[in-house]
Design an enzyme around this catalytic site. Structure first.
Site, PDB file in Angstrom:
ATOM      1  N   ASP A  22     -28.224  34.842 -14.746  1.00  0.00           N
ATOM      2  CA  ASP A  22     -28.718  33.492 -15.008  1.00  0.00           C
ATOM      3  C   ASP A  22     -27.743  32.450 -14.471  1.00  0.00           C
ATOM      4  O   ASP A  22     -27.402  31.495 -15.155  1.00  0.00           O
ATOM      5  CB  ASP A  22     -28.983  33.306 -16.506  1.00  0.00           C
ATOM      6  CG  ASP A  22     -29.928  32.138 -16.784  1.00  0.00           C
ATOM      7  OD1 ASP A  22     -30.548  31.648 -15.818  1.00  0.00           O
ATOM      8  OD2 ASP A  22     -30.031  31.724 -17.941  1.00  0.00           O
ATOM      9  N   LEU A  62     -24.183  19.604 -27.824  1.00  0.00           N
ATOM     10  CA  LEU A  62     -23.750  19.469 -26.424  1.00  0.00           C
ATOM     11  C   LEU A  62     -24.858  19.875 -25.476  1.00  0.00           C
ATOM     12  O   LEU A  62     -24.966  19.384 -24.369  1.00  0.00           O
ATOM     13  CB  LEU A  62     -22.547  20.373 -26.162  1.00  0.00           C
ATOM     14  CG  LEU A  62     -21.229  19.940 -26.787  1.00  0.00           C
ATOM     15  CD1 LEU A  62     -20.189  21.014 -26.571  1.00  0.00           C
ATOM     16  CD2 LEU A  62     -20.774  18.634 -26.180  1.00  0.00           C
ATOM     17  N   GLY A  63     -25.664  20.817 -25.900  1.00  0.00           N
ATOM     18  CA  GLY A  63     -26.708  21.306 -25.005  1.00  0.00           C
ATOM     19  C   GLY A  63     -27.344  22.532 -25.593  1.00  0.00           C
ATOM     20  O   GLY A  63     -27.109  22.884 -26.754  1.00  0.00           O
ATOM     21  N   GLN A  64     -28.129  23.191 -24.771  1.00  0.00           N
ATOM     22  CA  GLN A  64     -28.821  24.381 -25.214  1.00  0.00           C
ATOM     23  C   GLN A  64     -28.519  25.526 -24.271  1.00  0.00           C
ATOM     24  O   GLN A  64     -28.742  25.405 -23.063  1.00  0.00           O
ATOM     25  CB  GLN A  64     -30.319  24.109 -25.246  1.00  0.00           C
ATOM     26  CG  GLN A  64     -31.121  25.317 -25.644  1.00  0.00           C
ATOM     27  CD  GLN A  64     -32.361  24.919 -26.434  1.00  0.00           C
ATOM     28  OE1 GLN A  64     -32.850  23.817 -26.306  1.00  0.00           O
ATOM     29  NE2 GLN A  64     -32.849  25.825 -27.257  1.00  0.00           N
ATOM     30  N   GLY A  65     -27.983  26.613 -24.820  1.00  0.00           N
ATOM     31  CA  GLY A  65     -27.743  27.789 -23.991  1.00  0.00           C
ATOM     32  C   GLY A  65     -28.901  28.745 -24.139  1.00  0.00           C
ATOM     33  O   GLY A  65     -29.865  28.452 -24.830  1.00  0.00           O
ATOM     34  N   GLY A  66     -28.790  29.887 -23.480  1.00  0.00           N
ATOM     35  CA  GLY A  66     -29.850  30.869 -23.538  1.00  0.00           C
ATOM     36  C   GLY A  66     -30.140  31.323 -24.969  1.00  0.00           C
ATOM     37  O   GLY A  66     -31.253  31.685 -25.311  1.00  0.00           O
TER      38      GLY A  66
END
Ligand code: NAG
Ligand code: NAG
Ligand code: NAG
Ligand code: NAG
Ligand code: NAG
Ligand code: NAG
Length: 724
Positions: A627, A508-512
């Protein structure tokens, strides 16, 4: 004759000009028989600079200083009595035998004086057109033979033709020190030095702590210098010999007015006066972003504001503390994957970087790059080399034994050659490709570590639960953690099955922390799984705290944590799935953004504000998110916003509202200025980010990457008035 309004105002201007002329009578020399009083000034022979009494900012104190004579706004470039001000207008400046320039206050006490170097017969003081205030013998034919000069005692401004650095003969360093404040020119904590350790470079320090580096001199510019437009009319030079080592700049055209200042926050700024618009234009700023902070990425890694994450290990290196690295704590830097054995090593060329800290370097002159390589291979402590002076073929070599503070500089950077074990060279391209693909790893289902992990977490959850039981009044439905927090521990096999074994197309994506995958549980519920990259045992504690922190937060505008999974090296957080993904997906997409009409945008702003208010005020612990940005706002089916990604969040006790860190974390474009510059973060840092986010939601434009035909500012700098 009729007099119009314009004529009257002209007469008024004339009258006021005449009156100022009368007050400030200018002289060009002070000898032992003359004095300079408040209101009078000493002007350089070409009329460029003036010396006189001035009052800084909103202060009531008086100082003796030098400024540009004919430029409005009185930019003071030097101050004599920085620390001891005059408190009345009755001060005088005079030259006294046997060769001292002295400032006396109303009761004839000397409150400031120049240092005496030798006895003079008939000393005089002159202000040169370079801005240098000099004390010399009246009848000395040598124009450079000064008894004393202000260029040896700098304030916060660097001017062309200054010798900036070290004079070993006198043991004196000339360096810049910031003013304490706009009202007080006393030396502040921030200083700019030419540091001669290793190979000379410019450093900005706070006390003994290195804040920023301009880098070493490469024959043309400092290696960290960007945007050299303002330098076209200047040429710089580093002079090194046994007696001195200094940097100086000279103007090609004498009419050019250029200066470098060190602000109260330690910001290097290069200014040029532009006659056409009658303004000082600022050409260079250091620091200009996160990567300029000293060693933001630790050793053996490179910083780039265009990467995500910002820091990448150099090729053939890996994070020293992988867990911290994934938490965006890059301070520990990277270490070699394959140790050097000194034989059969080779070099990787890194293009266009700011060269590493040259305090860890040594150099040799008059050599070609090929000879540098041979020389470097001979010495096992040589970890990297480059050309010392890029303006000549035999420019010599700069060698490093340690590599710190590297950043990318896309246009003006220099190449460096970094030593690697020979075996790494054959392997590398493949390894990097794998790294970038998201570190797919074989999942170890049973291992001692995994057992320990589960046991530890179980124990800590129980401990926590017991503590909680004691504090919470009876009557609440106790029982199990999962009921209390609606959180549960998932089995690795369950999660693997739900996500179909983490295929890249389910990402889905990239988190921290790591990658986020979509999954579907057996009962049909959609989930989002954040999979932390493989970590060490030492990270377990922090992970546990993190889980507890998020689990305790319950608010409709915060993303909901369903549970977690810890097994072996695998650590995962399971969240509710948000069908509309993150705000940036919709907001910055030309077609999708039409979905967001004004009421929806307002609804989102409102929701984020509520979530933030909960974090800051209403939750049991105060939380600073640190953030907040569009990609961390998730949207559910009804476009309700939910704040996510607490990877950088900090919790505070009831009364604390902020703290200071040596390391700035967060996302470029959303970080508040005081956090970037001073490392101080507080609830207000989130509020700043929220403000940026709100501007983005309203305008539909990214702050970072915003462009406008009229100016180079980002969205924050873009003012309403400029729109027409
Ligand atoms: C002086 O004080 C005024 C009013 O308090 C303030 O607006 C201004 O910014 C101050 N100027 C400086 C240089 O501190
Ligand atoms: C001048 O300086 C002396 C010593 O610093 C001080 O005692 C005296 O009060 C000052 N006089 C005035 C008028 O400020
Ligand atoms: C200088 O540093 C000291 C200690 O680090 C601090 O107490 C002081 O306030 C600082 N001064 C300024 C002007 O920032
Ligand atoms: C800075 O370093 C010097 C020399 O290493 C030392 O003498 C001095 O006390 C240090 N100053 C501070 C504020 O730590
Ligand atoms: C390698 O270079 C360092 C730094 O100049 C020097 O101290 C050391 O003696 C050199 N070693 C060899 C083996 O030449
Ligand atoms: C690849 O690197 C490993 C060590 O990481 C080494 O053992 C191996 O020999 C290398 N392979 C090649 C083809 O260089």
């Amino acid at each position: 004759m009729k007099i119009s309004i314009e004529d009257v105002s002209f007469l008024l201007v004339l009258a006021s000009l005449l009156s100022t002329l009368k007050i400030s009578s200018a002289i060009d020399t002070i000898s032992t028989t003359q004095i300079l009083r408040d209101g009078e000034s000493l002007v350089s022979s070409g009329g460029v600079f003036a010396l006189g009494f001035f009052i800084p900012g909103n202060s009531t104190n008086r100082y003796v200083g030098i400024w540009y004579n004919n430029i409005p706004g009185k930019s003071v470039v030097w101050v004599a009595n920085r620390e001891i001000p005059l408190t009345s207008i009755s001060g005088i400046l005079k030259v006294i035998e046997p060769g001292i320039l002295a400032l006396q206050n109303g009761t004839n006490n000397i409150i400031w004086s120049s240092e005496m170097t030798r006895v003079a017969q008939s000393p005089i003081v002159q202000l040169l057109d370079s801005g240098n205030l000099v004390l010399r013998e009246a009848n000395d034919d040598d124009p450079e033979n000064f008894l004393w000069q202000s260029f040896d005692y700098l304030s916060d401004t660097f001017l062309p033709s200054m010798n900036f650095g070290w004079n070993y003969a006198t043991g004196r360093e000339s360096y810049l020190s910031s003013w304490k404040s706009k009202d007080d020119p006393a030396p502040g904590n921030l200083t700019l030095h030419l540091d001669p350790t290793g190979y000379p470079q410019l450093l900005i320090k706070r006390g003994n702590f290195t804040m920023y580096r301009m880098g070493n001199w490469n024959g043309v510019r400092f290696s960290g210098e960007t945007d050299v437009r303002g330098k076209r009319s200047l040429y710089g030079l580093v002079i090194m010999n046994k007696n001195k080592i200094y940097y100086r700049e000279d103007v090609v055209d004498r009419s050019v007015k250029s200066r470098i200042t060190l602000s109260q926050n330690g910001v290097w700024q290069r200014w040029s006066w532009v006659d056409g618009i009658q303004e000082w234009v600022r050409y260079q700023v250091l620091p200009s972003d996160f990567c300029d902070a000293y060693s933001s990425c630790g050793a053996y890694s490179s910083c780039s504001i265009t990467y995500s994450p910002t820091c990448l290990c150099l090729r053939g290196f890996e994070p020293k503390d992988p867990y911290g690295w994934n938490m965006n704590d890059w301070s520990n830097g990277c270490i070699r994957r394959t140790h050097l054995n000194c034989k059969g090593d080779a070099f990787w060329r890194y293009p266009r970087i700011k060269l590493p800290d040259s305090r860890y370097s040594w150099f040799m002159e008059s050599m070609t790059l090929e000879e540098c390589k041979v020389e470097c291979l001979k010495n096992c402590s040589c970890k990297a080399y480059t050309q010392l002076d890029i303006s000549s073929e035999r420019g010599g070599c700069l060698f490093w034994y340690d590599l710190r503070d590297i950043r990318e500089i896309p246009f003006d950077g220099q190449d460096i050659h970094i030593r690697m074990a020979g075996s790494e060279l054959g392997n590398n391209t493949k390894k990097i490709a794998v790294d970038l693909k998201g570190k797919r790893r074989k999942i170890l289902i049973t291992s001692l570590i995994s057992l320990m992990g589960v046991v530890l977490l179980g124990m800590s959850l129980m401990l926590y639960f017991c503590k909680r039981e004691k504090n919470v009044p009876r009557g609440r439905t106790g029982g199990s953690i999962s009921k209390d927090f609606e959180m549960q521990l998932f089995d690795l096999s369950t999660i693997s099955k739900a996500t179909n074994n983490f295929p890249i197309n389910n990402k889905l994506g990239q988190g921290g922390y790591g990658l986020v995958y979509k999954g579907t549980m057996e009962d049909g519920q959609d989930i989002a799984v954040k999979r932390l990259s493989e970590t060490s045992m030492q990270g377990l504690d922090e992970f546990k705290n993190e889980v507890m922190c998020i689990a305790k937060l319950q608010h409709r505008n915060l993303v909901k944590l369903l549970g977690c999974c810890i097994q072996g090296e695998e650590k995962m957080l399971v969240y509710e799935y948000m069908p509309n993904k993150s705000l940036d997906f919709i907001l910055f997409d030309q077609t999708k953004c039409r979905l967001l009409d004004w009421p929806k945008r307002f609804h989102i702003i409102n929701g984020v504000a509520r979530g933030l208010m909960y974090l800051h005020q209403d939750s049991r612990m105060r939380i600073i998110h640190r953030d907040l940005k569009a990609s961390n706002i998730l949207l559910d089916t009804d476009m309700n916003p939910k704040i996510s990604d607490f990877g950088l969040a900090k919790s505070f006790g009831g009364n604390e509202t902020g703290a200071q860190t040596g390391r700035v974390v967060g996302t470029h474009g959303y970080i508040s200025p005081e956090y970037v510059v001073e490392g101080i973060y507080s609830l207000k840092s989130d509020v700043f980010s929220f403000g940026v986010l709100m501007l983005e939601i309203v305008s539909g434009k990214k702050n970072w990457g915003f462009s406008h035909s009229d100016h180079h500012l980002n969205l924050l700098g873009h003012k309403e008035g400029q729109r027409n």
